[in-house]
Design a protein around this motif. Structure first.
Motif, PDB file in Angstrom:
ATOM      1  N   GLU A  26      63.166  -7.480  20.265  1.00 61.54           N
ATOM      2  CA  GLU A  26      64.359  -7.854  20.126  1.00 61.54           C
ATOM      3  C   GLU A  26      64.771  -7.919  18.975  1.00 61.54           C
ATOM      4  O   GLU A  26      66.346  -7.720  18.802  1.00 61.54           O
ATOM      5  CB  GLU A  26      64.354  -9.982  20.264  1.00 61.54           C
ATOM      6  CG  GLU A  26      65.159 -10.767  20.068  1.00 61.54           C
ATOM      7  CD  GLU A  26      66.045 -10.248  21.288  1.00 61.54           C
ATOM      8  OE1 GLU A  26      66.822 -10.926  21.778  1.00 61.54           O
ATOM      9  OE2 GLU A  26      65.546 -10.214  22.452  1.00 61.54           O
ATOM     10  N   HIS A  28      66.737  -4.939  19.555  1.00 60.98           N
ATOM     11  CA  HIS A  28      67.836  -5.065  20.486  1.00 60.98           C
ATOM     12  C   HIS A  28      69.016  -5.708  19.955  1.00 60.98           C
ATOM     13  O   HIS A  28      70.683  -5.136  19.756  1.00 60.98           O
ATOM     14  CB  HIS A  28      67.486  -5.918  21.809  1.00 60.98           C
ATOM     15  CG  HIS A  28      66.986  -5.422  22.763  1.00 60.98           C
ATOM     16  ND1 HIS A  28      67.047  -4.210  23.388  1.00 60.98           N
ATOM     17  CD2 HIS A  28      66.078  -5.325  22.870  1.00 60.98           C
ATOM     18  CE1 HIS A  28      65.904  -3.625  24.075  1.00 60.98           C
ATOM     19  NE2 HIS A  28      65.766  -4.917  23.916  1.00 60.98           N
ATOM     20  N   THR A  29      68.962  -6.864  18.375  1.00 58.26           N
ATOM     21  CA  THR A  29      70.075  -7.368  17.822  1.00 58.26           C
ATOM     22  C   THR A  29      70.853  -6.200  17.050  1.00 58.26           C
ATOM     23  O   THR A  29      71.750  -6.199  16.596  1.00 58.26           O
ATOM     24  CB  THR A  29      69.274  -8.739  17.274  1.00 58.26           C
ATOM     25  OG1 THR A  29      68.483  -9.805  17.951  1.00 58.26           O
ATOM     26  CG2 THR A  29      70.360  -8.595  16.602  1.00 58.26           C
ATOM     27  N   ILE A  48      74.793  -5.019  16.661  1.00 50.34           N
ATOM     28  CA  ILE A  48      75.376  -4.917  15.506  1.00 50.34           C
ATOM     29  C   ILE A  48      75.976  -3.557  15.774  1.00 50.34           C
ATOM     30  O   ILE A  48      77.207  -4.077  14.514  1.00 50.34           O
ATOM     31  CB  ILE A  48      74.386  -6.109  13.991  1.00 50.34           C
ATOM     32  CG1 ILE A  48      74.264  -7.431  14.441  1.00 50.34           C
ATOM     33  CG2 ILE A  48      75.266  -5.960  12.852  1.00 50.34           C
ATOM     34  CD1 ILE A  48      72.687  -7.879  13.670  1.00 50.34           C
ATOM     35  N   LEU A  65      74.469 -13.479  14.668  1.00 53.27           N
ATOM     36  CA  LEU A  65      73.359 -12.604  15.055  1.00 53.27           C
ATOM     37  C   LEU A  65      72.373 -12.382  13.124  1.00 53.27           C
ATOM     38  O   LEU A  65      71.509 -11.738  13.542  1.00 53.27           O
ATOM     39  CB  LEU A  65      73.321 -10.846  15.808  1.00 53.27           C
ATOM     40  CG  LEU A  65      73.791 -11.095  17.480  1.00 53.27           C
ATOM     41  CD1 LEU A  65      74.071 -10.303  17.998  1.00 53.27           C
ATOM     42  CD2 LEU A  65      72.406 -12.421  17.907  1.00 53.27           C
ATOM     43  N   TYR A 103      70.462  -8.336   8.301  1.00 50.39           N
ATOM     44  CA  TYR A 103      69.300  -9.118   9.888  1.00 50.39           C
ATOM     45  C   TYR A 103      68.012  -8.864   8.872  1.00 50.39           C
ATOM     46  O   TYR A 103      67.418  -7.634   8.441  1.00 50.39           O
ATOM     47  CB  TYR A 103      69.188  -7.894  11.069  1.00 50.39           C
ATOM     48  CG  TYR A 103      68.570  -8.811  12.373  1.00 50.39           C
ATOM     49  CD1 TYR A 103      68.764  -9.360  12.619  1.00 50.39           C
ATOM     50  CD2 TYR A 103      67.231  -8.316  12.159  1.00 50.39           C
ATOM     51  CE1 TYR A 103      68.408 -10.570  13.608  1.00 50.39           C
ATOM     52  CE2 TYR A 103      66.571  -9.035  12.874  1.00 50.39           C
ATOM     53  CZ  TYR A 103      67.281  -9.541  14.000  1.00 50.39           C
ATOM     54  OH  TYR A 103      66.452 -10.254  14.364  1.00 50.39           O
TER      55      TYR A 103
END
Length: 152
Positions: free
Chosen positions: A53, A56-57, A61, A125, A146
């Motif tokens: 995940e 993907h995130t 971004i 996100l 992130y």
């Protein structure tokens, strides 16, 4: 699953916990797609597997910030710059363009708009995001951080 494949919901901790990637791309849709693709390859090389995940995130971004640089920050004949930096806990994404006017804002689009949701996605996100004037010339840098999930 073999010993070299990480479970899809986990991020492998690299043997070297830091990394940096930077490259210039043409301010075109093709340049934005290439930035997203190369960022994805670099993330995988850093142990953030294509299947997880976090990958993907992070690529979403990158895609949103690169698309904004092409759409709103384009100056004819000038490229945009993508930079990724990873430490043990965080990935920082920076996209620099050469347009000085316009402040990046996560505005609320109307239901009738097909566009205008990119920075809302980034805001949702990323742990944090912001922008600052470019340090080495005209333009601005939009960045997002992130925080990687723990692998344990």
């Amino acid at each position: 699953m073999n010993s070299e494949t990480a479970p899809p919901d986990r991020v492998r901790r690299p043997s070297s916990p830091t990394g940096h990637f930077a490259m210039r791309f043409s301010s075109t849709p093709r340049g934005a797609r290439l930035a997203r693709r190369l960022a994805g390859e670099r993330l995988d090389a850093w142990g953030i597997s294509y299947e997880c995940e976090a990958h993907h995130t992070l690529t979403l971004i990158v895609a949103e910030l690169a698309a904004n640089a092409v759409r709103h920050g384009q100056v004819p004949g000038r490229d945009f710059h993508l930079s990724l930096a990873r430490d043990a806990m965080t990935v920082r994404i920076e996209v620099t363009d050469t347009r000085t006017e316009g402040v990046p804002v996560a505005a609320t689009p109307t239901d009738l708009c097909d566009t205008g949701r990119g920075l809302l996605l980034v805001e949702h996100l990323a742990e944090r995001w912001d922008w600052h004037p470019r340090r080495d010339g005209p333009g601005k840098t939009v960045w997002a951080e992130y925080v990687l999930p723990t692998g344990g």
